[in-house]
Design a protein around this motif. Structure first.
Motif, PDB file in Angstrom:
ATOM      1  N   GLY A 298      -2.886  11.082   2.557  1.00  0.00           N
ATOM      2  CA  GLY A 298      -4.276  10.833   2.208  1.00  0.00           C
ATOM      3  C   GLY A 298      -4.481   9.691   1.240  1.00  0.00           C
ATOM      4  O   GLY A 298      -4.704   8.554   1.642  1.00  0.00           O
ATOM      5  N   LYS A 299      -4.374   9.961  -0.061  1.00  0.00           N
ATOM      6  CA  LYS A 299      -4.667   8.987  -1.104  1.00  0.00           C
ATOM      7  C   LYS A 299      -3.846   7.712  -0.936  1.00  0.00           C
ATOM      8  O   LYS A 299      -2.633   7.764  -0.729  1.00  0.00           O
ATOM      9  N   GLU A 300      -4.523   6.560  -1.033  1.00  0.00           N
ATOM     10  CA  GLU A 300      -3.842   5.281  -0.902  1.00  0.00           C
ATOM     11  C   GLU A 300      -4.019   4.444  -2.161  1.00  0.00           C
ATOM     12  O   GLU A 300      -5.102   4.400  -2.755  1.00  0.00           O
ATOM     13  N   ILE A 301      -2.927   3.799  -2.567  1.00  0.00           N
ATOM     14  CA  ILE A 301      -2.931   2.895  -3.714  1.00  0.00           C
ATOM     15  C   ILE A 301      -2.494   1.527  -3.215  1.00  0.00           C
ATOM     16  O   ILE A 301      -1.427   1.395  -2.597  1.00  0.00           O
ATOM     17  N   SER A 302      -3.298   0.510  -3.459  1.00  0.00           N
ATOM     18  CA  SER A 302      -2.943  -0.846  -3.028  1.00  0.00           C
ATOM     19  C   SER A 302      -2.803  -1.752  -4.238  1.00  0.00           C
ATOM     20  O   SER A 302      -3.474  -1.566  -5.258  1.00  0.00           O
TER      21      SER A 302
ATOM     22  N   TYR B  61       2.950   8.352 -10.214  1.00  0.00           N
ATOM     23  CA  TYR B  61       2.235   9.301  -9.362  1.00  0.00           C
ATOM     24  C   TYR B  61       3.213  10.385  -8.918  1.00  0.00           C
ATOM     25  O   TYR B  61       4.440  10.204  -8.989  1.00  0.00           O
TER      26      TYR B  61
ATOM     27  N   ASP C  92       0.983  11.918   0.528  1.00  0.00           N
ATOM     28  CA  ASP C  92       0.613  13.180   1.185  1.00  0.00           C
ATOM     29  C   ASP C  92      -0.399  12.968   2.305  1.00  0.00           C
ATOM     30  O   ASP C  92      -1.293  13.794   2.534  1.00  0.00           O
TER      31      ASP C  92
ATOM     32  N   THR D  47       0.852  -1.186   0.000  1.00  0.00           N
ATOM     33  CA  THR D  47       0.000   0.000   0.000  1.00  0.00           C
ATOM     34  C   THR D  47       0.882   1.228   0.000  1.00  0.00           C
ATOM     35  O   THR D  47       1.860   1.309   0.750  1.00  0.00           O
TER      36      THR D  47
ATOM     37  N   CYS E  83       3.863  13.367  -5.624  1.00  0.00           N
ATOM     38  CA  CYS E  83       3.461  13.809  -4.287  1.00  0.00           C
ATOM     39  C   CYS E  83       4.639  14.525  -3.637  1.00  0.00           C
ATOM     40  O   CYS E  83       5.717  14.654  -4.234  1.00  0.00           O
TER      41      CYS E  83
ATOM     42  N   ARG F 104       0.737   5.303   0.513  1.00  0.00           N
ATOM     43  CA  ARG F 104      -0.056   6.439   0.986  1.00  0.00           C
ATOM     44  C   ARG F 104       0.685   7.725   0.612  1.00  0.00           C
ATOM     45  O   ARG F 104       1.838   7.893   0.995  1.00  0.00           O
TER      46      ARG F 104
END
Length: 323
Positions: free
Chosen positions: A198-202, A267, A196, A192, A269, A194
């Motif tokens: 907040g946003k999570e990518i799994s 991504y 900043d 996983t 961040c 996370r």
């Protein structure tokens, strides 16, 4: 902001050279740097050799305490990273004399990797540019690390840790290809990310990488368009699926993550945390640091002054390609 390194009238400057003594060259490093310092009106430099126990941080601190005007890292990516870690947050610039196999920061900043005289001259007479530094914490340890180019959790770190040093000395970067092929088999791990807070990518990637700038050996852009002075961290995941999954990863790299089925995602961040179900191999700027199941990245914008030659810079690496 750019600034000239030339000395004011009547003022002599002094550089410190943090050198990795195990790096073999076909020229006399001390004679080269001493001579260029003399020709450019600098005082005789301060010489500090790294050791197996201390690959550069203590030497950089000693140079700072001596009040030098410039610290030249003469070595590979590991030496550069350790010296930069101590110079981060100071006004003392970092100069580079690339002696390693990858020399990734030098390549990204167009600092000569095969012209030692040019690299040293640029360090003494060039211009200063501020770049970002990324702070790294493994498994919430109190003392962290930094990277300047890229770091990785998973496959790329296993590759770095499995590279044969003797082969690297003999054939250079091709040794990484050998290690890369040997480490292709393997299972993805549930992870996983996370960003900043907040946003999570799994998912189940083989590798999660953080990038401060994009180029590696051969000019390949692992992080296309990643600028080293934009205050942003680039994240890339590689998740090959099936027997021929690595072909999709290669396609993703070549297409810069665009298109369907590439198995590569990008991504951006300012901070990121990576959690893995089981500990994974980890590396920073090519140095294998062991295993971790939690990694935290934090960008420190414009934290390091780097000395480089005058001239227009690659806008894909530096936001302002000023001279």
């Amino acid at each position: 902001m750019a600034s000239s390194a030339s000395s004011a009238a009547g003022t002599r400057r002094r550089a410190a050279v943090v050198v990795n003594p195990i790096k073999k060259t076909d020229y006399d490093i001390r004679a080269l740097i001493d001579g260029i310092c003399r020709d450019e009106g600098w005082d005789e430099p301060m010489w500090l050799e790294t050791t197996k126990e201390d690959p550069g941080r203590g030497m950089a601190r000693e140079a700072l305490e001596a009040g030098v005007d410039l610290v030249i890292a003469a070595g590979g990516d590991g030496t550069v990273r350790c010296v930069a870690a101590e110079l981060t947050g100071t006004d003392t610039p970092l100069g580079l004399l690339p002696l390693g196999t990858g020399n990734l920061l030098a390549r990204n900043l167009d600092i000569a990797v095969d012209d030692p005289e040019g690299a040293v001259t640029a360090a003494l007479t060039g211009t200063d540019r501020r770049i970002d530094v990324v702070h790294v914490t493994l498994d919430r340890e109190l003392k962290g690390d930094v990277f300047l180019v890229m770091a990785g959790l998973g496959y790329d770190a296993a590759l770095m840790g499995d590279t044969n040093d003797a082969l690297k000395d003999r054939v250079g970067w091709l040794a990484y290809v050998d290690a890369g092929v040997r480490n292709l088999p393997g299972k993805p791990v549930k992870s996983t990310i996370r960003m900043d807070g907040g946003k999570e990518i799994s998912g189940h990637p083989r590798s999660v990488m953080g990038g401060n700038c994009g180029k590696i050996v051969g000019g390949l852009e692992i992080f296309p368009g990643a600028r080293i002075d934009d205050g942003l961290l680039d994240i890339m995941t590689m998740a090959p699926k099936g027997r021929f999954g690595w072909f999709a990863v290669v396609a993703g790299l070549l297409r810069r993550g665009k298109g369907k089925g590439t198995s590569v995602e990008y991504y951006q961040c300012k901070e990121a945390e990576i959690f893995t179900e089981v500990p994974q191999e980890f590396e920073v700027d090519g140095d294998h640091l062991g295993k971790a199941s939690h990694v935290a990245f934090r960008v420190d914008p414009s934290a390091l002054r780097v000395r480089m030659a005058h001239g227009k810079k690659d806008p894909a690496i530096l936001s302002d390609p000023q001279v």
